[in-house]
Structures are given as structure tokens and as C-alpha cells.
Scaffold this motif. Structure first.
Motif, PDB file in Angstrom:
ATOM      1  N   ARG A  32      11.340  11.737  19.404  1.00  0.00           N
ATOM      2  CA  ARG A  32      10.227  10.780  19.455  1.00  0.00           C
ATOM      3  C   ARG A  32      10.729   9.366  19.171  1.00  0.00           C
ATOM      4  N   TRP A  33      11.709   9.236  18.268  1.00  0.00           N
ATOM      5  CA  TRP A  33      12.296   7.908  17.998  1.00  0.00           C
ATOM      6  C   TRP A  33      12.986   7.379  19.252  1.00  0.00           C
ATOM      7  N   LEU A  34      13.706   8.265  19.925  1.00  0.00           N
ATOM      8  CA  LEU A  34      14.416   7.851  21.139  1.00  0.00           C
ATOM      9  C   LEU A  34      13.441   7.444  22.237  1.00  0.00           C
ATOM     10  N   ASN A  35      12.260   8.027  22.210  1.00  0.00           N
ATOM     11  CA  ASN A  35      11.249   7.718  23.227  1.00  0.00           C
ATOM     12  C   ASN A  35      10.376   6.533  22.862  1.00  0.00           C
ATOM     13  N   GLY A  36      10.679   5.900  21.729  1.00  0.00           N
ATOM     14  CA  GLY A  36       9.979   4.666  21.420  1.00  0.00           C
ATOM     15  C   GLY A  36       9.200   4.616  20.134  1.00  0.00           C
ATOM     16  N   ARG A  37       9.004   5.755  19.460  1.00  0.00           N
ATOM     17  CA  ARG A  37       8.258   5.718  18.199  1.00  0.00           C
ATOM     18  C   ARG A  37       9.132   5.112  17.094  1.00  0.00           C
ATOM     19  N   THR A  38       8.547   4.286  16.269  1.00  0.00           N
ATOM     20  CA  THR A  38       9.286   3.630  15.192  1.00  0.00           C
ATOM     21  C   THR A  38       9.258   4.499  13.935  1.00  0.00           C
ATOM     22  N   PRO A  39      10.428   4.832  13.381  1.00  0.00           N
ATOM     23  CA  PRO A  39      10.477   5.685  12.185  1.00  0.00           C
ATOM     24  C   PRO A  39       9.950   4.955  10.948  1.00  0.00           C
ATOM     25  N   ALA A  56      18.153  -4.063  12.277  1.00  0.00           N
ATOM     26  CA  ALA A  56      17.563  -4.958  13.280  1.00  0.00           C
ATOM     27  C   ALA A  56      18.144  -4.725  14.668  1.00  0.00           C
ATOM     28  N   ASP A  57      19.347  -4.150  14.748  1.00  0.00           N
ATOM     29  CA  ASP A  57      19.936  -3.859  16.050  1.00  0.00           C
ATOM     30  C   ASP A  57      19.232  -2.688  16.737  1.00  0.00           C
ATOM     31  N   LEU A  58      18.632  -1.810  15.933  1.00  0.00           N
ATOM     32  CA  LEU A  58      17.977  -0.629  16.479  1.00  0.00           C
ATOM     33  C   LEU A  58      16.476  -0.831  16.659  1.00  0.00           C
ATOM     34  N   TRP A  59      15.856  -1.524  15.693  1.00  0.00           N
ATOM     35  CA  TRP A  59      14.418  -1.752  15.733  1.00  0.00           C
ATOM     36  C   TRP A  59      14.126  -3.212  15.386  1.00  0.00           C
ATOM     37  N   PRO A  60      14.448  -4.123  16.275  1.00  0.00           N
ATOM     38  CA  PRO A  60      14.269  -5.558  15.977  1.00  0.00           C
ATOM     39  C   PRO A  60      12.828  -5.935  15.676  1.00  0.00           C
ATOM     40  N   GLU A  61      11.882  -5.179  16.239  1.00  0.00           N
ATOM     41  CA  GLU A  61      10.472  -5.507  16.020  1.00  0.00           C
ATOM     42  C   GLU A  61       9.979  -5.038  14.652  1.00  0.00           C
TER      43      GLU A  61
END
Length: 242
Positions: A32-39, A56-61
Motif C-alpha cells: 500500500r505504501w508503494l501504491n501511494g499510501r503515506t505511512p 523527505a526523499d521518500l515522502w516529500p509531502e
């Protein structure tokens, strides 16, 4: 879809199952993380540490924006364990003049062979390296062990272990180690003007306490207070005798 995470996994030669095993989560959760869900934050920090990249490199938002909140303050980490080991290595590698470490044991650094190489290389390049650890036989160390809830003997044993691991560094010109008998309200990790201040809290192991990243702004701001404290402790500490 989180392409940043996919690329980082590929670079590390890991797959979703590897991440799931390392974090003790269901492989479907990683998918689910790979498909866009934020952990959750704790999982983001753990994944970033596993992949040796910045959150920030993995989840900048989702990663906190590292903007100064006061003079010299760069960011605040919620826990010391949340700081990737690569960040510690980069921190000390950046030094061109001085590296200072003030703690009771700093065992997490003493156990890292890469940190040993970095301190050795920096010292050989002319960087002054000063290590200040607690005197394992002091009442201050015993009190801190009780404060953290691990016991006086365990804290003293950690310091002795760190001293054993650091011993080879003392043969390197430019590296000096002293023992202090001071009540510490924080640990300090300095690389020139960059400081990582690990706060201490009663009943809380240092690894669980926050870390403040600050910059010494030409004798202004909070960093100066911590550097002055280090100098005072260093002056009164005793050289370590092997």
C-alpha cells in the motif's frame, strides 16, 4: 504510486517482503505504501533508516519542512533513534576544523565502525577531535542510570564498553578522550558550526529524547550556550588513561 520509494528499494536491492520483515509489518502494508499510501511517522523514519536515505526523499509531502524556527535552529527530531545513521556519518564527515562529542556513553556511535573511520580520517586531515564521556565510577553516572530506569551498573557498563571500543582511536594524533563527572542536561555532537543536541529527560533513555539541530551563528543564538558548556566541562575533565 510512490516512485521515490520504488527507486530507493531498487537501489538498496530490497523488495516489499524485505521491508515488511525489517519493520515487522504485513507485506500488504508495504504494498500500500508503494501504491501511494503515506505511512505513519514511525514507519517513515524506520523505512528511511533502513534504506539509508532522508525521509523527505521518500515522502516529500509528509516529511517535516526543515526551516529555521529560531536563530540557528534548523530542525528538531522527535527522538534520537529517528535520525538515520547516515545523517550522523554525514554530520561528522562535514567537519573541517573541530569535532566534539559530549555524552555519558555515546555507545551507539562507538559501536559504528564507519564512525571510527570518519573520526580517524578527519583527525588525520587536521580536524581536532575531542571525546567527553562520563566517568563510569562517578556518582553522576550512577544517578543518570537510575534516572533512565536502567540502573547505575548498566550505565557504567555502557561507558566501559564505549571506552574499550574507542581505545584504538587514541593512537591517532588529534583525537583526545577525557572523562567528566558532570550532571548533563543534554548530550552534544558538534561538527564545526553544526550541533546536534540530544536533550535529556527524567525517566527517558537518551535514544528516546528529542534532538535539536542548530548552527552556531557567529557567537549569537542558543548554540553558543552549548559550546560554552562543553568548554567548561572539557577544562575540568580528566584525561582518559588506558
Amino acid at each position: 504510486m510512490n516512485n521515490n520509494l520504488r527507486y530507493a528499494l531498487a537501489a538498496a536491492r530490497l523488495n516489499a517482503a524485505d521491508v515488511a520483515a525489517a519493520l515487522s509489518v504485513d507485506p500488504k502494508t508495504v504494498s500500500r505504501w508503494l501504491n501511494g499510501r503515506t505511512p505513519y511517522p514511525r514507519h517513515r523514519w524506520a523505512v528511511a533508516d533502513l534504506l539509508k536515505v532522508d525521509e523527505a526523499d521518500l515522502w516529500p509531502e509528509a516529511a517535516p519542512k526543515r526551516q529555521p524556527v529560531a536563530t540557528g535552529i534548523q530542525t528538531i527530531y522527535p527522538h534520537r533513534w529517528a535520525i538515520p545513521q547516515t545523517t550522523w556519518r554525514t554530520h561528522f564527515t562535514s567537519a573541517t576544523e573541530e569535532i566534539d562529542i559530549l555524552a555519558y556513553s555515546a555507545l551507539f556511535l562507538a559501536e559504528d565502525a564507519a564512525i571510527h573511520r570518519i573520526l580517524t580520517d578527519r583527525a588525520k586531515a587536521g580536524v581536532r577531535v575531542r571525546l567527553l564521556l562520563g566517568d563510569p565510577d562517578s556518582p553522576q553516572v550512577a544517578a543518570r542510570g537510575e534516572d533512565e530506569g536502567i540502573g547505575a551498573d548498566v550505565m557504567a557498563a555502557r561507558i566501559k564498553n564505549a571506552l574499550t571500543l574507542y581505545r584504538p582511536l587514541l593512537d591517532v594524533d588529534g583525537i583526545e578522550l577525557r572523562l567528566h563527572r558532570t550532571v548533563l542536561y543534554n548530550s552534544l555532537y558538534r561538527a564545526d558550526r553544526q550541533l546536534l543536541i540530544n536533550t535529556h529527560a527524567y525517566g527517558t533513555p537518551a535514544a528516546n529524547a528529542p534532538v535539536i539541530h542548530m548552527t552556531d551563528e557567529e557567537n549569537e543564538g542558543p548554540a553558543t550556550t552549548y559550546l560554552t558548556s562543553f568548554t567548561r566541562i572539557w577544562t575540568t575533565a580528566q584525561p582518559y588513561k588506558q
